[in-house]
Design a protein around this motif. Structure first.
Motif, PDB file in Angstrom:
ATOM      1  N   LEU A  77      43.222  -7.961 -39.978  1.00 46.95           N
ATOM      2  CA  LEU A  77      42.546  -7.006 -39.104  1.00 46.95           C
ATOM      3  C   LEU A  77      43.293  -6.889 -37.785  1.00 46.95           C
ATOM      4  CD1 LEU A  77      38.825  -8.236 -39.381  1.00 46.95           C
ATOM      5  CD2 LEU A  77      39.811  -6.256 -40.552  1.00 46.95           C
ATOM      6  N   ALA A  78      43.098  -5.787 -37.100  1.00 44.03           N
ATOM      7  CA  ALA A  78      43.559  -5.599 -35.714  1.00 44.03           C
ATOM      8  C   ALA A  78      42.944  -4.286 -35.233  1.00 44.03           C
ATOM      9  CB  ALA A  78      45.078  -5.602 -35.625  1.00 44.03           C
ATOM     10  N   LYS A  79      43.752  -3.410 -34.642  1.00 42.79           N
ATOM     11  CA  LYS A  79      43.334  -2.078 -34.190  1.00 42.79           C
ATOM     12  C   LYS A  79      41.890  -2.029 -33.702  1.00 42.79           C
ATOM     13  CE  LYS A  79      46.772   0.810 -36.537  1.00 42.79           C
ATOM     14  NZ  LYS A  79      47.398   1.358 -35.342  1.00 42.79           N
ATOM     15  N   GLY A  80      40.951  -1.553 -34.539  1.00 36.27           N
ATOM     16  CA  GLY A  80      39.575  -1.339 -34.106  1.00 36.27           C
ATOM     17  C   GLY A  80      38.802  -2.593 -33.760  1.00 36.27           C
ATOM     18  N   LEU A  81      39.359  -3.760 -34.016  1.00 33.35           N
ATOM     19  CA  LEU A  81      38.646  -5.010 -33.766  1.00 33.35           C
ATOM     20  C   LEU A  81      38.332  -5.223 -32.291  1.00 33.35           C
ATOM     21  CD1 LEU A  81      37.525  -7.735 -34.766  1.00 33.35           C
ATOM     22  CD2 LEU A  81      39.860  -8.638 -34.716  1.00 33.35           C
ATOM     23  N   GLY A  82      39.207  -4.774 -31.394  1.00 32.22           N
ATOM     24  CA  GLY A  82      39.034  -5.090 -29.980  1.00 32.22           C
ATOM     25  C   GLY A  82      38.729  -3.922 -29.076  1.00 32.22           C
ATOM     26  N   SER A  83      38.470  -2.742 -29.637  1.00 33.34           N
ATOM     27  CA  SER A  83      38.180  -1.544 -28.824  1.00 33.34           C
ATOM     28  C   SER A  83      39.283  -1.265 -27.801  1.00 33.34           C
ATOM     29  CB  SER A  83      36.819  -1.672 -28.116  1.00 33.34           C
ATOM     30  OG  SER A  83      35.768  -1.553 -29.045  1.00 33.34           O
ATOM     31  N   GLY A  84      40.507  -1.598 -28.153  1.00 33.25           N
ATOM     32  CA  GLY A  84      41.637  -1.334 -27.254  1.00 33.25           C
ATOM     33  C   GLY A  84      42.201  -2.581 -26.604  1.00 33.25           C
ATOM     34  N   PHE A  85      41.470  -3.688 -26.648  1.00 33.89           N
ATOM     35  CA  PHE A  85      42.024  -4.954 -26.166  1.00 33.89           C
ATOM     36  C   PHE A  85      42.847  -5.574 -27.295  1.00 33.89           C
ATOM     37  CE2 PHE A  85      38.756  -4.177 -23.124  1.00 33.89           C
ATOM     38  CZ  PHE A  85      39.230  -4.732 -21.941  1.00 33.89           C
TER      39      PHE A  85
END
Length: 390
Positions: free
Chosen positions: A241-249
Motif C-alpha cells: 500500500l501507499a498513495k491513498g494511505l496517507g492523504s498526501g503524507f
C-alpha cells in the motif's frame, strides 16, 4: 551562454510539468497561482482519496505536531502501532512493515519473498507498474521505462496479463511468488478477469507460490472496497500500500500473513522514516474516514462508468471504457488532446500510457461534481467529433 538560475531550473527535469502552478487544494478542487479553480479528478494520482485538506486528517496531524514529529523505529511509536492494528483488523493480514512510498513497499515485498522462499524468481505481468527503484523497476514489465538503466535485477519473469494459457508455464517455472495489480493503473486501467484470478490463485496454492498484490493505486477504497482483493474472493499472502494511505503524507506499507512475515527479524529490513509519527497519524485517520465513503465510491463509480459507456455509443473516438470503482479509463487513439482540452475547461484528469484517459475522483466526490465532469467530458468529445467531420 549560461542560463539564469531560477527555482524551476534548480529542479531535475524528471517530469513533464503541466502549465499549472498549484498553490491551494480544498475538497475536490485545486487552485492555481493564476487564480484558476480546477475540479481535480486526478486526486494527486490516487493519493488524495478524501480530496484536498480533509478536516479530520488535518486535525489528527495538527494534534501530533504538538507531541512528536520523529524519533526512531528503535522505540515503540503509539500512532504507528494503532495504524498497524487498524490495517490488520480490516484486512486478512497479520503484520505490517512501514516505509515511505509504493516503490519502497514493493522492494520490501521482494525481499520478504526471497527471504521466505530461498528462491529469487518472481513472476510479474505485461504492462505492470511496481515502481522506479531498481528492484521494483525490474518487476515492472514495461521495457520503455527500463531503457537506459543497464541490466535489470535478475529474477523476474514476465507473463501476459489476463491470459489463462500462461498459467501452465508459470506452474512449470515454479517461481517464489507472483506479483500483480488487480487493476493495472499506469498500464492502461486494465481490471483483472475474475476467471483468470481464480485460476491463478488455485495454481499458486497448489504449488506453494506466494501471491503478492500491489494495491498501491487500487487500495484505500479506490475500487469501491477498502482493498481490491476483497472483490476477487481470495486472500493474498502479501499486499503493498501507499498513495491513498496517507492523504498526501508520505507513507507506504507492506502487509503479510504471519507465516510469511515471521521470516523478517531484527536487522533484515528497515526504514528511517517508515511509520513516522506524523505520517502514521495522517494514515490512521485516513483509514477511519475512508471506510465511511466506500458506498459513495461504488455509487459514483457505477454512475460515471455507465454514463461514459453511454457516451461511447455516440462517439467513435471512444474505443473502450473500463475500470473498477473510481479508477476509470477511457481508451482513445491519443489521450493527450483530451486531457489538454479538459484542462482548458478547468477539469484535471490524467493519462495512462499514450492512449488512455485516466479518471481518479476523490472517494467523497459529490453527484454534482460528477455531473459537472460528465458535462465537460461530453463537450470535449462533441468538439472532437465536429473537428473530425471538418
Amino acid at each position: 551562454m549560461s542560463l539564469t538560475k531560477t527555482s524551476q531550473t534548480s529542479i531535475m527535469q524528471t517530469y513533464n510539468r503541466l502549465p499549472i502552478t498549484a498553490v491551494k487544494g480544498e475538497g475536490s478542487f485545486l487552485y492555481s497561482e493564476a487564480g484558476k479553480k480546477f475540479l481535480d479528478f486526478t486526486s494527486g494520482i490516487a493519493t488524495c482519496n478524501l480530496g484536498h485538506q480533509p478536516l479530520a486528517i488535518k486535525k489528527a496531524v495538527s494534534a501530533q505536531l504538538d507531541l512528536l514529529w520523529h524519533c526512531s523505529n528503535l522505540y515503540h511509536i503509539p500512532k504507528q502501532q494503532e495504524l498497524a492494528h487498524l490495517l490488520t483488523e480490516k484486512s486478512c493480514f497479520d503484520q505490517v512493515f512501514f516505509c515511505n512510498s509504493g516503490t519502497e513497499a514493493n522492494e520490501a515485498a521482494i525481499k520478504l519473498v526471497r527471504k521466505w522462499s530461498g528462491k529469487e524468481t518472481i513472476a510479474t505481468f505485461t504492462k505492470s507498474f511496481h515502481g522506479r527503484t531498481l528492484g521494483s523497476l525490474s518487476a515492472t514489465a514495461q521495457p520503455n521505462l527500463q531503457d537506459g538503466f543497464g541490466p535489470m535485477l535478475p529474477g523476474f519473469e514476465y507473463f501476459p496479463y489476463n491470459d489463462l494459457d500462461c498459467l501452465s508455464e508459470i506452474e512449470e517455472r515454479k517461481p517464489a511468488a507472483v506479483l500483480l495489480e488487480l487493476v493495472q493503473g499506469e498500464g492502461g486501467v486494465h481490471p483483472a478477469d475474475q476467471e483468470w484470478i481464480s485460476a491463478l490463485v488455485s495454481m499458486c496454492h497448489s504449488n506453494n507460490i506466494l501471491i503478492v498484490v500491489d494495491e498501491v493505486q487500487t487500495g484505500m477504497g479506490r475500487t469501491g472496497t477498502l482493498f481490491a482483493y476483497e472483490q476477487y474472493g481470495f486472500e493474498p499472502d502479501i499486499m503493498t500500500l501507499a498513495k491513498g494511505l496517507g492523504s498526501g503524507f508520505p507513507i507506504g506499507a507492506m502487509l503479510a500473513k504471519e507465516s510469511v512475515a515471521s521470516t523478517f527479524g531484527p536487522g533484515t529490513h528497515g526504514s528511517t522514516f517508515g511509520g513516522n509519527p506524523l505520517a502514521s497519524a495522517a494514515a490512521t485517520e485516513t483509514v477511519k474516514e475512508i471506510v465511511s465513503f466506500l458506498n459513495n465510491a461504488k455509487e459514483m463509480g457505477n454512475m460515471l462508468i455507465n454514463e461514459i459507456k453511454s457516451l461511447s455509443k455516440q462517439h467513435t473516438s471512444i474505443i473502450e471504457v473500463r475500470g473498477l470503482g473510481l479508477l476509470l479509463g477511457i481508451e482513445v487513439a491519443d489521450a493527450s488532446p483530451f486531457v489538454s482540452q479538459l484542462r482548458d475547461k478547468n477539469i484535471l484528469v490524467l493519462s495512462a500510457g499514450s492512449n488512455v484517459i485516466r479518471i481518479l475522483p476523490p472517494l467523497n466526490v459529490s453527484k454534482g461534481e460528477a455531473e459537472e465532469f460528465l458535462e465537460k467530458l461530453t463537450e470535449v468529445f462533441q468538439s472532437a467529433e465536429e473537428e473530425e467531420k471538418g
